[in-house]
Motif scaffolding. Sequence first.
Motif, PDB file in Angstrom:
ATOM      1  N   THR A 885      38.924  36.420  38.475  1.00 56.38           N
ATOM      2  CA  THR A 885      39.614  37.528  37.409  1.00 56.38           C
ATOM      3  C   THR A 885      38.417  38.518  37.482  1.00 56.38           C
ATOM      4  O   THR A 885      38.308  39.343  36.393  1.00 56.38           O
ATOM      5  N   LEU A 887      36.071  41.566  37.780  1.00 54.23           N
ATOM      6  CA  LEU A 887      36.193  42.964  38.437  1.00 54.23           C
ATOM      7  C   LEU A 887      35.483  43.467  39.644  1.00 54.23           C
ATOM      8  O   LEU A 887      34.139  42.867  39.683  1.00 54.23           O
ATOM      9  N   ASN A 924      45.605  46.236  38.386  1.00 55.87           N
ATOM     10  CA  ASN A 924      44.611  44.995  38.478  1.00 55.87           C
ATOM     11  C   ASN A 924      43.685  44.802  37.389  1.00 55.87           C
ATOM     12  O   ASN A 924      43.660  43.635  36.814  1.00 55.87           O
ATOM     13  N   LYS A 928      43.484  41.562  34.960  1.00 54.09           N
ATOM     14  CA  LYS A 928      42.147  40.729  34.729  1.00 54.09           C
ATOM     15  C   LYS A 928      41.680  41.052  33.306  1.00 54.09           C
ATOM     16  O   LYS A 928      40.985  39.724  32.949  1.00 54.09           O
TER      17      LYS A 928
END
Length: 960
Positions: A885, A887, A924, A928
């Motif tokens: 999760t 970045l 994304n 996340k």
Amino acid sequence: MADVTQRQPALVVGRSAELHELAETWTAALRDGARVTLVGGSAGMGKTTLVNAFAGSMADDAEVLVGQCVAFGGEGMPYAAVAQILRELVRSRGQDQVIAWAGAGWESLGAVLPGIGSSPGPSNVERLRLYEAVTLVLEEAARELPLLLVIEDLHWGDPSTWHLLRFLAAALTDAPLMVLTTYRDDELHRRHPLRAVLAELVRQRGTSRLSLGPLDDGSTSELVTAVTGEPPSSAVTATVYRRSEGVPYFAEELARAAAEGVDMPWTLRDALLARVRQLSEATQQLLRTASAAGTQFDHDLLAAVVDTAPESLDAALREAVDAAILVPDDTGYRFRHALLYEAVHDELLPGEHTRVHGRFADVLGQRPELSAARGHDLIHHLFAAHRMDEAFRAALGKASDRSVAHHVALSLYERALEVWDLVEEPESVLGDHPVVLQMAAGAAVWAGEPERALALIEASLRETPSDGDPELLAKRLIIKARALGPLMRPGALEALEEAVALTSSEEPTLVRALALDFLGSQLMLAGRFADSKVVAEEAIEVATATGGAAYRGSARNTRAIALCALGEEEQGLAEMAAAREDSEARPRTASRFWVNWSNQLMLAGRYQQAKDAALEGVELARAKGLERSSGAMLLGNAADPMIALGELAEAGRLVDRALDLAPPRNHMIQLRTLQAVLALWGDRPEEAERILVDFTAALEGRTEQVQFQSELAIAYGWLKLLGPEPDPAAAWTAAQRVLRGPLPHSPSRSWQLGFLAASALGAGAGTRTDRDLLAEQLAGLAPCLNRPVWEAMVVAELTDDVETWRATVDSPTVAAGPAVLLPYAGIRLGRALIEQQDRAAAQPVLARAAERAARIGARLLVRRAEDLQHRAGLGAPRRRSADPTALTVREREVLALVAAGHSNGEIAAKLFISTKTASVHVSNILAKLGVASRGAAAARAHEEPELVGGGAGGRSAGTA
């Protein structure tokens, strides 16, 4: 043409969810860049009605351009829909503007728009230049006014149109443009070629599928009300719904019959014909005749075919339009619905069918200017009229025209081959049966249909007499090798060796030059460098004697690569530089030169030169109108040295862009391998593993092109040494699979694998005997220019003490190698110092290693350095281990720009990526962070500056 008025389209009912989905897609196209939607459904399900309703709602916000795929007897008319769209753009924006938008490849537009430039040749390069020119025209037009492109009846399209659509889906970037296509899914049998095209399209980012099903009873009642003008009785609604089964077009026809007091028919065909039979006999006859031309036809052509007084013709056409059978357009008419056309055409009696098609053929033969398909409709009518001799000759004449696209030529060759036995003296046209099979196979190769090419050329070879013309047999074997190459199947080398043996070594010919050149390149790809060098040198001699500059340039490329692989790298690089002039004799050999030149510079450790050469090749491809095709192949060659230079984020952007363009399989392996390397250094080992698993066969050497094995083995070795579950034995095995292999690899890559093998030994894999084996293997490698870099790393791994690692970290030789080596060596030095209990000396070494790794974006090495400090109690904050999760570096960059208020298009421009890729990153990030909007993500970035490595809107940590 008669002055008639188009009937208003029926209301759309029961499709609010679908219209909403299309509107959402349009919003995404305006915000993030081009989108493609594939609308599928069975015949009569309302695809065109839905699309027309949506297009109508866009009239004030976009320019709507419509193209219709047209089929003649099951064969799609080449580029029919694309030609209609471009003609409309020329009409609305002007020819000069369209030419300017098309850029360097503007002349290629002559393939679809006669009169603009010259009709290009059929080469693969010209096809790609056309695709790129069309892409540029659409993008630039959309930047002035958003575009909605509608391509109807894709199932009737031709392979050229499908390939172009596939290219557009990959190549269109951030322009506000939406492509909306329709197709009948009930027409796509298991082997229909469109199925594979659709499957590939839906894998493209920004492409979606929308399937239409039947209406429910409530929507059917609503449709009946719209048609009849008043709410129907429950009995009428029930009857319409039961008989139509919710198919909108059938329901509409049943409702129309009920409103007109006609007994409702039981089948849709009966419903359609009931309306046609209410017309005068003269109009019915005219419609049957017109149906032989297809779903749409030109007024002047029909007038010439029916030979009726203009007043009578206009009266019949008006009656058909008023009855909603025909719809007028600029120069002619079309049947209101494809099912209506099919019902009318099926009414032609066998003899009538033959006579009508014969009449069309006569008119088109005498007046070719009336052809809407530049002669393809004439061929169709000749076949339909059973005039086989004429049709056969016309098909082969068109197929052998060098201005015809390969897909079209292949179709025509195969059509002629089908009727070979029905024609008198067929061999008198282009040659005997195996000759035409050979021509068809050649067209299939260049059309990108290797499976079909292989089947055709093998059929040709079976019919080729063993005592026939040896050069003719050699040509066929070369085509076989060309078909086998893209399929990555064995047999290409054997075919080429036989082809060379069949050509005379006494009298040089271009066929021998071609066979030798091709064989040399295949031997090189197979790792047989000594053999490749010998063959390439003979190819150079033969090409020089026969004036084949392009073959000579290609062979000099091959010889140069072989020289480098055999340890004569300086001579090889000089030879390749000298080959540039010859290589530029043809676009294909020019492209090969830039790919090979940049790759050899990379292998020599001249990373900046390699990057510059690859990007120069991209610029030259752009100047030739091939930036998004041939240029895409060079993006990976630019990304590779950029990784070595420590420009990881920018390398990732180039790889993403190249993958967006759907490259051929061999380039796909290279790009996906680079993607795995970038994922690993970005501390995403699970992603790297997923990528590499897809190429297990190539990693294990189960392919004739061994270059992929070494590249994959290097990526896999790093993963198994530095991943979350280290497996030094697996890294050792992967390296040894290449080093022990029967064929040599590039010395540069072999030295890299030697280093990884040494690292695996240092981590506990292998035995003392294995150390001796590795030393023997490395001693046997050919010299290479970057050997000192990897030799220093091997020595450090096998010695593994403080002094050696300190010398490695301070070595200018190692510093000139890939950028990850210094932080990696710093971590190894820090570990060695800790093992000597010198923690005070280890702390600054590890901090410096983490700093160097962060500077280039190698998050994996940052984490390893910080984790080592933490375990040694050196006071460094412990970072979280790899977290799915967390970045990525690139996502941090994107989040910083989102927080600064930039749109996806602006983010794409700043980061040199496509808008599609920026959109994927934003999605994304939202997932996340667990937030639902860009605003919420921006707020999180301001509240938690560490998410972007500093203040929101600044440069993310670890980027170059």
